[in-house]
Scaffold this motif. Structure first.
Motif, short mmCIF file in Angstrom:
data_model
loop_
_atom_site.label_atom_id
_atom_site.label_comp_id
_atom_site.label_asym_id
_atom_site.label_seq_id
_atom_site.Cartn_x
_atom_site.Cartn_y
_atom_site.Cartn_z
N GLY A 1 4.67 -5.29 -4.65
CA GLY A 1 5.77 -5.75 -3.80
C GLY A 1 5.43 -7.07 -3.13
O GLY A 1 4.27 -7.50 -3.15
N SER A 2 6.40 -7.70 -2.52
CA SER A 2 6.19 -8.96 -1.81
C SER A 2 4.99 -8.84 -0.88
O SER A 2 4.92 -7.87 -0.11
N ALA A 3 4.08 -9.79 -0.97
CA ALA A 3 2.90 -9.89 -0.10
C ALA A 3 1.76 -8.95 -0.47
O ALA A 3 0.67 -9.06 0.07
N GLN A 4 2.00 -8.03 -1.41
CA GLN A 4 0.92 -7.08 -1.75
C GLN A 4 -0.10 -7.74 -2.69
O GLN A 4 0.22 -8.69 -3.40
N PRO B 1 14.93 -1.66 -1.81
CA PRO B 1 13.53 -1.42 -1.43
C PRO B 1 13.11 -2.42 -0.35
O PRO B 1 13.68 -3.51 -0.24
N HIS B 2 12.11 -2.04 0.44
CA HIS B 2 11.59 -2.93 1.48
C HIS B 2 10.07 -2.86 1.49
O HIS B 2 9.50 -1.78 1.31
N ALA B 3 9.45 -4.01 1.71
CA ALA B 3 7.98 -4.10 1.75
C ALA B 3 7.58 -4.31 3.21
O ALA B 3 7.67 -5.41 3.73
N ILE B 4 7.17 -3.25 3.86
CA ILE B 4 6.92 -3.30 5.30
C ILE B 4 5.47 -3.70 5.58
O ILE B 4 4.53 -3.06 5.10
N LEU C 1 5.43 -0.62 0.11
CA LEU C 1 6.74 -0.80 -0.54
C LEU C 1 7.46 0.55 -0.51
O LEU C 1 6.95 1.54 -1.03
N ILE C 2 8.64 0.56 0.11
CA ILE C 2 9.37 1.81 0.24
C ILE C 2 10.69 1.70 -0.49
O ILE C 2 11.54 0.87 -0.16
N HIS D 1 7.22 -6.06 10.05
CA HIS D 1 8.47 -6.57 9.49
C HIS D 1 8.54 -6.36 7.99
O HIS D 1 7.53 -6.08 7.34
N CYS D 2 9.76 -6.51 7.47
CA CYS D 2 9.91 -6.47 6.03
C CYS D 2 9.43 -7.80 5.48
O CYS D 2 9.74 -8.86 6.03
#
Ligand code: C2O
Ligand code: CU
Length: 462
Positions: free
Chosen positions: A259-262, A395-398, A422-423, A444-445
């Motif tokens: 996911g984003s940033a992972q 989906p959201h990447a918290i 990532l949820i 934050h997301c």
């Protein structure tokens, strides 16, 4: 003039060799990190160059690589037409160095500078990126890898840092499309690009040998895209997620979802025969394409090595769930669900008023962002179990700043340590952490259009 002894002479010579030269800034001796406009060959050559914003005018910016426990010092010098800051994503950092404009420091105005100075306590794969108007600044290219090396390195032949991104390119001009605050992107899946790159190029090719062993450090720097990746002609293990080593290497048997940033660290062996290519495939719905090609020209050895050892773990206090404070974070809003009402500046607002204010999402009924009442005020050392519920159609990447958390599995099992989880839509996940780092920490997301339109809160630890 008294004669120098041999020892004094050597140390004087040593001091001379260490005098600031080249990239060191004369005034303070801190290496500059210039945020500036640049032109890079992002698209295939026939399309000409693309103007980006990057550290040192490149995207990705320069790799920063230090030993575990070492000090990182960089003087951010802002040559952009917009105020900026640098966040050191995933580093358990002192709060005032976290780089969140408007929370941990003022944004650094054009022509101004800011000295970042911190210690990197954990070995692993991290990254740095702009944290002011991130939706625009990260999309324009303001990011780079931050690699912290463990003292005991794994036994590999080669290492590659692979930074994935997607760019929204205007096909008429070959330039980055504007409209960074697009309400459509904010209320849907975020700003999705139409051009996917690795390390700033669409056709990255790495020379390789059969049975060669690589450490791959994968970083997803995109604004919103989740990368489902599959190994082809390579076999291996995940050894770390978001910088933090897994207890045991995990054999890669299914797609790796980034996911984003992972980030994910892999150890892989090239199994493809000489004359062919191995790939990291990007799975996109029914299709797959080569995200990175490894062209195999010869054999490194006759056979593969055995299973790698786990990386040495970073020191981390284990969460005690029995004493953990229970918190909830409910995500609501977005298209195909909608935010009927939420509070803004502490006042209840209707859907129309929220849309007017550019807020499409809420955390626990509030669309305020970081000026909001914090999600929690914790005392230092407090153990926390946080249930994150995704009551939206996306989906959201918290991401939690300043501290890693365990993703929890079924029956309260403490899963891997991460900084971004990532949820999937309609899903929920518990995370657990020890609030051992004092300060104001953003939660934050990391789908950056979402963060800008309501999916931001903070946790205060004191
Ligand atoms: Cu990687 Cu708040 O960011
Ligand atoms: Cu989101």
């Amino acid at each position: 003039m008294p004669k120098l002894s041999r020892r004094e002479f050597l140390s004087a010579a040593g001091a001379f060799a260490l005098l600031p030269r080249g990239p060191l800034s004369a005034a303070t001796g801190i290496t500059p990190l210039n945020a500036q406009v640049g032109d890079i060959q992002l698209l295939p050559e026939a399309y000409g160059t693309t103007s980006i914003w990057g550290f040192e005018g490149r995207a990705p910016g320069p790799e920063i690589r230090v030993a575990q426990g070492a000090r990182v010092q960089r003087k951010l010098q802002n040559a952009l037409p917009q105020a900026t800051s640098v966040h050191w994503h995933g580093i358990r950092i002192a709060n005032e160095m976290d780089g969140v404009a408007g929370l941990t420091q003022p944004a650094v105005e054009p022509k101004a500078d800011f000295d970042y100075d911190f210690v990197a306590p954990d070995a692993g794969t991290y990254w740095y990126h702009a944290h002011n108007r991130s939706t625009e600044q990260v999309a324009r290219g303001l990011y780079g890898a931050l690699i912290v090396e463990e003292a005991d390195k794994p036994d590999v032949d080669r290492e590659e840092v692979l930074i994935f991104d997607d760019w929204l390119i205007d096909p008429q001009t070959s330039q980055i499309a504007g409209d960074f605050d697009s309400p459509h992107a904010q209320s849907h899946a975020g700003r999705m690009g139409n051009y996917v790159t690795t390390n700033g190029t669409y056709n990255l090719t790495v020379p390789a040998k059969q049975n060669e062993r690589f450490r791959l450090r994968l970083i997803n720097a995109s604004n919103a895209r989740t990368f489902p990746l599959q190994l082809h002609g390579m076999e291996g293990w995940i050894i770390a997620l978001d910088g933090m080593p897994l207890k045991e290497p995990l054999a890669v048997t299914e797609p790796i979802i980034l996911g984003s940033a992972q980030r994910a660290d892999l150890i892989v062996d090239v199994v493809t025969e000489p004359g062919e290519a191995a790939h990291i495939l990007h799975l996109d719905r029914q299709e797959s394409f080569s995200q990175v090609a490894f062209e195999v020209d010869s054999k490194a050895s006759e056979s593969r090595r055995g299973q790698p050892a786990a990386l040495p773990s970073n020191r981390h206090e284990v969460v005690d769930l029995a004493q953990a404070t229970r918190l909830n974070l409910k995500m609501e809003g977005g298209a195909m669900g909608g935010l009927r009402s939420a509070t803004l500046n502490g006042q209840p607002k209707s859907m129309g008023e929220l849309v007017e204010a550019g807020r499409f999402w809420a955390f626990n009924g509030s669309a305020d962002g970081m000026d909001n009442e914090p999600l929690a005020k914790l005392s230092r050392g407090e153990h926390v179990q946080l249930r994150v519920t995704n009551d939206t159609a996306f989906p959201h990447a918290i991401h939690l700043h300043g501290m890693h958390f365990n993703e929890m599995g079924e029956n309260g099992v403490l899963g891997p340590l991460r900084d971004t989880t990532l949820i999937e839509r309609g899903a929920a996940r518990e995370i657990a952490f020890v609030a051992d780092n004092p300060g104001q920490w953003l939660l934050h997301c990391h789908m950056l259009s979402h963060a800008a339109s309501g999916m931001t809160t903070r946790i205060v630890v004191s």
